[in-house]
Design an enzyme around this catalytic site. Structure first.
Site, PDB file in Angstrom:
ATOM      1  CE1 TYR A 258      65.494  83.023  66.996  1.00  0.00           C
ATOM      2  CE2 TYR A 258      64.863  85.170  67.869  1.00  0.00           C
ATOM      3  CZ  TYR A 258      65.005  83.797  68.031  1.00  0.00           C
ATOM      4  OH  TYR A 258      64.669  83.211  69.219  1.00  0.00           O
ATOM      5  CD  GLU A 403      85.335  91.412  68.473  1.00  0.00           C
ATOM      6  OE1 GLU A 403      85.994  90.695  67.728  1.00  0.00           O
ATOM      7  OE2 GLU A 403      85.706  91.666  69.642  1.00  0.00           O
ATOM      8  N   GLY A 519      95.229  94.465  59.124  1.00  0.00           N
ATOM      9  CA  GLY A 519      95.877  95.122  60.256  1.00  0.00           C
ATOM     10  C   GLY A 519      97.384  95.019  60.128  1.00  0.00           C
ATOM     11  CB  SER A 636      85.925  62.417  40.095  1.00  0.00           C
ATOM     12  OG  SER A 636      84.830  61.669  40.508  1.00  0.00           O
ATOM     13  CG  HIS A 695      81.677  81.195  52.723  1.00  0.00           C
ATOM     14  ND1 HIS A 695      82.539  80.523  51.883  1.00  0.00           N
ATOM     15  CD2 HIS A 695      81.584  82.453  52.235  1.00  0.00           C
ATOM     16  CE1 HIS A 695      82.951  81.369  50.934  1.00  0.00           C
ATOM     17  NE2 HIS A 695      82.380  82.542  51.128  1.00  0.00           N
TER      18      HIS A 695
HETATM   19 ZN    ZN Z   1      88.957  93.191  69.111  1.00  0.00          ZN
END
Ligand code: ZN
Length: 757
Positions: A258, A403, A519, A636, A695
């Site tokens: 959260y 980041e 990139g 299967s 995912h």
């Molecule tokens: Zn970076």
């Protein structure tokens, strides 16, 4: 963090001669454009030429000078200064701009001691030496010291063990040599895995401390001249970096799942599960040399030995080291800049484009080289808007903070706005550091044909051919047999699957938003990554010297944004996805078969005492441990789901050619369905032991870090020999694929090819 590309050797001279050669790029309206009828395609091509004409390399250069002028890590004054500067740029270009702030844990070092206490004494400097050729390397007062963020506090003294790259298979080799790391401090080389895996595995094996160093064979003088003469790592350079347990969950470790808003409930940092459990410190090869030199014990296996002038030995000891690390466990603001240009027809459908802006130090390559391309794209679009043009869909630019310590800014932003983003975001387009050379692209395979068309239409600045053709040539000349074969076949260039390592992670793997990460690189090798020498000086000397690839990146990503924003029908397609997932299906099946054969073979060798027969009696080399035989798994359900997906994908892609005859209401319904399909690849329960990662097709590896694991639930259960879990994951992945195929069928029904059952 940034995407790393395989180094290729090319003729520098040819590159220089051709670097200003730019053939007339007349838009060819006859080329088909996914999502556009022919007449609209021609208008789109015209718009893209106008966009290209706006792009100026000098802007990239000037912004890089400014943004990389001082260290700008999380919590630093220059991080805030950069955020304000970029927000003012977006505002001046007419974007609706705001700075969204989250409050995240960001530990920085208070005490760092690493010393060899016996058999000789040596105190590690833990400092990168400034060089006179690079003025910013002297900004020592503003620089963060060398450290691994989210290391534990600790004060430990123990014998050293050399563990190669410190990945699980390295410990099997040590075990065969009778070496146990319990109660020891391990020293590992950078490389072979994401750095956070090294202390994580070491702690699992009972080690009490971890040192990571850059060996000159992998990252230093063995590659070429060192900085500042050449771009490679000199003896004091250190790779900083996070060791947060990101394969479990990125983002602020105190607010798992959260948003880290000001008043959010927070865990105590001492109990936060993603913070490393042992102290860990990165060092240079100058600091590593005396430690490694003092080691005894058996010689390291030949493949483990590095480029230092010593006999690489495994230990344990007699080298004994003292490692003491104490951190300031403070909370800091992270500033995400969000700049919006509203869509004229579908304002609630967002195309998002982002790059991070925080660095470990000055960060000219990582992340500024990508960030300045984003800024120039935004400026060029604003120029188009001045002529009266408006995107049909809303375009949202993002400059992420935090980041480097663990995708903190983007993750907290996605967690805070999750429901809205799941509803509105069509795709997220990410870049990070950019260099010179070859196109590298990873992402959702539903966007693969779309991205191939984009790459087809951008010219490589050094060669005058398309960036797609240059990539194809590199695959033909230097690629793996599989890559060669693909390039030969003339079909679409395969985009990579995404693991982790930059800000697409939360969008794709947590929120199920189709993503791309792009990139250029391969001709810009160097050792500057996360060091004080990742500077403007270094960048313009050794990387994209004239910002030609920065402009190429802006052209590439600008086209992605423009096409997604303007397409009549969103350019998602399903056959590439279906083929790719089928390939992953064959891979995991083959993995089980190979492991079965290998396990049987090895168990037989153990039983027949073959290992004993070859072992040198003067050395310790035990046979490997007997492993449980690999049972037959029932694939299967997966195979049936893949077969169904293949049929439906074919039906949709066939029908999508008729989309221009659809009514506006049908197009709206179809577009909503199309961009929501990726959401159906999530499972609510997430992956085993890491529910944040939802995912079912792409995830970073639990024991590789950035490296992707496709069909991760199944693949990792097999690799980790959890057979019951493998069976269960085959069934749940198949069910996920079936839900996805239901959506493809609905989309195909709209384009009139099949009826919904
Ligand atoms: Zn970076």
């Amino acid at each position: 963090m940034l995407l790393r590309f395989t180094r290729q050797s090319f003729f520098l001279l040819a590159g220089l001669l051709l670097s200003h050669y730019s053939p007339a790029q007349a838009p060819a309206p006859t080329k088909p454009l996914l999502g556009f009828a022919p007449a609209q395609a021609s208008a789109e091509y015209t718009l893209e030429s106008q966009f290209d004409a706006q792009l100026k390399a000098d802007n990239l250069r000037e912004w890089m000078k400014k943004l990389a002028a001082q260290p700008h890590h999380v919590g630093s004054p220059y991080d805030r200064e950069n955020a304000r500067f970029m927000a003012s740029l977006f505002k001046s270009w007419g974007y609706d701009t705001r700075i969204d702030t989250s409050y995240v844990l960001f530990p920085t070092p208070k005490i760092r001691v690493l010393e060899l206490v016996s058999p000789t004494a040596f105190k590690a400097g833990l400092v990168e030496a400034p060089v006179k050729e690079d003025p910013v390397s002297k900004q020592t007062r503003e620089q963060l010291p060398t450290y691994n963020c989210f290391s534990a506090d600790g004060d430990v003294t123990a014998e050293l063990v050399f563990v190669n790259y410190g990945v699980p298979s390295d410990y099997e080799e040590l075990e065969r040599r009778g070496i146990d790391v319990k109660g020891k401090i391990v020293i590992a080389k950078y490389g072979g895995s994401w750095r956070g895996i090294k202390p994580k595995v070491a702690a699992e094996k009972g080690a009490i401390g971890c040192i990571i160093y850059s060996d000159p064979k992998d990252d230093g003088y063995a590659q070429g001249d060192v900085y500042p003469k050449g771009p490679f790592k000199n003896e004091t350079m250190v790779q900083r970096g996070s060791v947060l347990d990101m394969p479990v969950a990125p983002g602020d470790p105190l607010t798992p799942g959260y948003g880290a808003t000001k008043d959010a409930k927070r865990l105590d940092y001492k109990s936060a599960p993603t913070i490393m459990k042992i102290p860990v410190q990165p060092i240079s090869y100058a600091d590593a040399l005396p430690l490694l030199k003092a080691m005894g014990g058996p010689m390291a296996p030949a493949a483990w030995r590095g480029g230092l002038p010593i006999a690489y030995r495994l230990g344990p000891g007699p080298a004994k080291v003292h490692l003491k690390l104490t951190f300031d466990w403070k909370t800091e603001p992270v500033y995400n800049i969000i700049a919006t240009m509203k869509g004229s027809e579908f304002p609630d459908q967002w195309i998002m484009r982002g790059n991070h802006h925080d660095a470990w130090v000055n960060g000219a390559a990582d992340p500024v080289s990508g960030m300045v391309a984003v800024l120039e794209e935004a400026r060029a679009l604003s120029e188009l808007a001045k002529t009266g043009w408006k995107p049909k869909r809303t375009i949202v630019f993002a400059a992420w903070d935090g980041e480097e310590p663990g995708l903190l800014g983007s993750t907290e932003w996605v967690e805070t706005n999750e429901q809205l983003l799941k509803k509105n975001v069509v795709a997220y387009l990410n870049t990070d550091g950019n260099g010179r050379g070859f196109l590298g692209a990873g992402g959702s395979h539903t966007l693969e044909p779309f991205f191939n068309q984009v790459a087809r239409d951008v010219t490589d600045p050094e060669k005058g051919i398309s960036i797609l053709e240059r990539r194809r040539a590199a695959n033909l000349v230097n690629g793996s047999p599989e890559a060669r074969q693909e390039a030969q076949s003339g079909t679409d260039m395969r985009i990579e699957a995404l693991g982790s390592g930059s800000d697409y992670t939360s969008f794709l793997q947590h929120a199920g938003i189709a993503a791309m990460n792009v990139g250029f690189g391969g001709e810009d090798a160097g050792g500057d990554y996360h060091s004080v020498y990742d500077s403007y000086e270094d960048y313009v000397k050794f990387k994209d010297t004239d910002f030609a690839y920065g402009v190429a990146l802006a052209k590439t990503m600008g086209r992605c944004v423009l096409r997604l924003a303007n397409a009549d029908v969103l350019p998602f397609s399903f056959q590439s996805f279906s083929n790719t997932v089928a390939r992953y299906g064959s891979e995991v099946k083959k993995l089980a078969e190979t492991m079965r054969a290998e396990t049987d073979r090895q168990n037989q060798l153990i039983q027949d005492k073959r290992y004993d027969s070859v072992a040198d009696p003067k050395e310790t080399l035990l046979p490997p441990t007997r492993k449980e035989p690999v049972p037959y798994l029932n694939f299967s359900p997966l195979e049936n789901a893949l077969l169904r997906l293949e049929k439906s994908a074919r039906e949709y892609d066939k029908g999508s050619k008729k989309e221009s005859s659809l009514s506006d209401a049908q197009k709206l319904e179809l577009n909503l369905l199309l961009y929501q399909t990726e959401r159906y690849l999530l499972s609510e329960t997430g992956l085993p032991r890491r529910p944040w990662f939802k995912h079912q097709i792409y995830a970073p590896g639990f024991y590789t870090g950035y490296g992707v694991k496709t069909l991760p639930g199944i693949r990792e259960a097999i690799e980790e020999r959890k057979w019951t879990e493998a069976d269960q994951q085959i069934r749940s992945t198949a069910a996920t694929l079936d839900r996805f195929t239901d959506q493809v069928d609905k989309a195909a029904a709209i384009t009139g090819q099949v009826s919904v059952k």
